[in-house]
Motif scaffolding. Sequence first.
Motif, PDB file in Angstrom:
ATOM      1  N   UNK A 221       0.828  -1.209   0.000  1.00  0.00           N
ATOM      2  CA  UNK A 221       0.000   0.000   0.000  1.00  0.00           C
ATOM      3  C   UNK A 221       0.863   1.260   0.000  1.00  0.00           C
ATOM      4  N   UNK A 222       1.971   1.222   0.733  1.00  0.00           N
ATOM      5  CA  UNK A 222       2.883   2.366   0.709  1.00  0.00           C
ATOM      6  C   UNK A 222       3.453   2.575  -0.689  1.00  0.00           C
ATOM      7  N   UNK A 223       3.739   1.473  -1.374  1.00  0.00           N
ATOM      8  CA  UNK A 223       4.250   1.594  -2.739  1.00  0.00           C
ATOM      9  C   UNK A 223       3.197   2.210  -3.663  1.00  0.00           C
ATOM     10  N   UNK A 224       1.943   1.784  -3.490  1.00  0.00           N
ATOM     11  CA  UNK A 224       0.863   2.373  -4.287  1.00  0.00           C
ATOM     12  C   UNK A 224       0.713   3.866  -3.971  1.00  0.00           C
ATOM     13  N   UNK A 225       0.772   4.204  -2.676  1.00  0.00           N
ATOM     14  CA  UNK A 225       0.661   5.604  -2.274  1.00  0.00           C
ATOM     15  C   UNK A 225       1.801   6.429  -2.868  1.00  0.00           C
ATOM     16  N   UNK A 226       3.011   5.882  -2.851  1.00  0.00           N
ATOM     17  CA  UNK A 226       4.152   6.598  -3.420  1.00  0.00           C
ATOM     18  C   UNK A 226       3.978   6.802  -4.913  1.00  0.00           C
ATOM     19  N   UNK A 227       3.539   5.754  -5.613  1.00  0.00           N
ATOM     20  CA  UNK A 227       3.318   5.885  -7.049  1.00  0.00           C
ATOM     21  C   UNK A 227       2.236   6.917  -7.340  1.00  0.00           C
ATOM     22  N   UNK A 228       1.184   6.931  -6.532  1.00  0.00           N
ATOM     23  CA  UNK A 228       0.097   7.899  -6.725  1.00  0.00           C
ATOM     24  C   UNK A 228       0.591   9.317  -6.465  1.00  0.00           C
ATOM     25  N   UNK A 229       1.411   9.485  -5.410  1.00  0.00           N
ATOM     26  CA  UNK A 229       1.953  10.809  -5.099  1.00  0.00           C
ATOM     27  C   UNK A 229       2.860  11.303  -6.226  1.00  0.00           C
ATOM     28  N   UNK A 230       3.675  10.417  -6.785  1.00  0.00           N
ATOM     29  CA  UNK A 230       4.543  10.818  -7.892  1.00  0.00           C
ATOM     30  C   UNK A 230       3.720  11.160  -9.130  1.00  0.00           C
ATOM     31  N   UNK A 231       2.654  10.391  -9.339  1.00  0.00           N
ATOM     32  CA  UNK A 231       1.765  10.705 -10.467  1.00  0.00           C
ATOM     33  C   UNK A 231       1.101  12.063 -10.285  1.00  0.00           C
ATOM     34  N   UNK A 232       0.672  12.353  -9.055  1.00  0.00           N
ATOM     35  CA  UNK A 232       0.077  13.664  -8.783  1.00  0.00           C
ATOM     36  C   UNK A 232       1.071  14.781  -9.061  1.00  0.00           C
ATOM     37  N   UNK A 233       2.297  14.587  -8.629  1.00  0.00           N
ATOM     38  CA  UNK A 233       3.328  15.599  -8.835  1.00  0.00           C
ATOM     39  C   UNK A 233       3.520  15.860 -10.320  1.00  0.00           C
ATOM     40  N   UNK A 234       3.555  14.804 -11.103  1.00  0.00           N
ATOM     41  CA  UNK A 234       3.766  14.967 -12.542  1.00  0.00           C
ATOM     42  C   UNK A 234       2.530  15.540 -13.220  1.00  0.00           C
TER      43      UNK A 234
END
Length: 584
Positions: A221-234
């Motif tokens: 779940x942390x990995x999913x959250x990190x990927x989502x946060x990076x996607x938001x940033x981009x």
Amino acid sequence: MGLARVKAAAVLAALAALLWCGYAVPAVVWTARRAPRPEEVAGPVAEAALVPGAAAWGDRPSPALAERLEGALTLWRAGSVRWIVLTGGSGHPGAPTEAGVGARYLVERGVPESAILLEEASRNTAGNLAGSRPLLAARGIRRVAVVSHGFHLYRSLLMARDLGLEPVPVAVPTRWLSEPYYTVREALALLPYWAWERWRLRGYGPGSAAVLDLAAAAVALMAVQTAYALWLLRSRRRCPPGSAPAGVSVILPIKGLDPGAEVHFRHWLAQEPGVPWEVIFSLQDPADPALPVVSALARSAPDRARVLVNPVREGLHGKASNLWHGVRAARYPLLVMADSDIDPPPDLLRRLLPPLADPRVGLVAGLPVAVRARGLWGWLTACGINLTLGLQWAPFQDLGLNIGVSGACVALRREVLETIGGVEAFGPYVAEDARLGILVARAGYRVVLGPPVPLEVGAASREALTSLISRGAFMVKRMSSTPHRTALLSGLLGPYLLLALGWLGGDGLVAASGGMLLAGRWLLSGLFQAVADPGGWVGGLLPPVVEAMALAVGSRAVVRNEVRWRGVRYRVGPDGRLERLPDG
């Protein structure tokens, strides 16, 4: 959730599936192709041949089971093994067992009953192997030839090793089973193996295995959250500019002249929102070193810049007082409030304000990204800001959870501010920005995540970092909802608790769960920091240090019930309100 978020979730799920298949399918296929066939085995290879169960059709073996039995028979006739271990119970009460049917099949072909060992209670591969272990141990046997179809060998070998056996793979060919289908099936069967079967086979209790499974799920779940946060940033960086829906007053509360602040002020004055607008520099001290700088800027742009100097209003802290005076003097219906360390891109207002054209949107919060950090305290500060706001706050804010906002750069309509009670409704609080977002959401408005806004950290200072951590600790302690606070504290302290329980209780699996959580959190946090601010990649190495400081400094502040902010000491009330303390 929104089409874009559904697409993002689908992409992440597809990526996870591809990554899993990228490991599982090649492993299954490679093991199958590498294993010798029974007729290719020369000389003694193991003490016993172990045949995992397959279906029995009444008192006859199914074609698949017969293929496995023929492979074991070939090894026995060649003298490659001395024993044959047959496994598998009955599919229905009263029906012959798979092992028993196999034994009759081999006896009919010349294998003496004394050379056959039967395990007749299991219903799956893990049970086949676990049930065979006592039979083998009683005869001092560890090295076994696992005789099965090629696609079945990889998982069988893993399980045999978990039981302390020394397995040798032997692959039997098939004319009856679809190898592509069963290869995919085996790849999927590896999921429950990695989740719980391997730990049960290694002798751990179900509780310890469940803890490890939960820890693994948390890391995922942390990995999913990190990927989502990076996607938001981009995705937010590509947010297209538009027209502001009305005139804009930008209010900059100022105390002191931070490094780079003059450049930031000039960048604010260079904005072109396409509507009437102004910049208000709001200070509280006539001797403030920033006053000459902003006064000169105001003189250079008299049509769009004003300077206010007012004493701190009773009941508000310094920043909130500056905002209160700025809002009172603002000419236009749209209000932008930003900290002096925000370095606005040329088109920030044109990207920040368009969502306010929707009457349902009450507030747009820019996503602060700490950049241009220098020195240890700067790197620590940048890492703490990016992990707190970019990695933890932004994904949940984007999903619509009412957890407050970051006040580094926000935009809202004046009517919304009046609806929630003005600056007085959030100004007296230790985390005034978080309370602002919560109040706007409670009033029935949407809070929207806006574009990234660069927050220049520079060299920072230890005092600035400890103040930031202390205020964050009080926000969690005094201003968060019980579920939110529980989730945050559990996530922060849970790994350490597991490490302690595992060490004190002598349970290596529980301790490993805590270690996995910590390692996963630190690695993912470091990755996010390195991507968010490529120039400050050193900060990507510092999540463990930031975490240690957060625990130490935050705990000390809460125990002392005191926070220092911009050189002023405050006591924090039960609801998060600040009370100024005498200097000293």
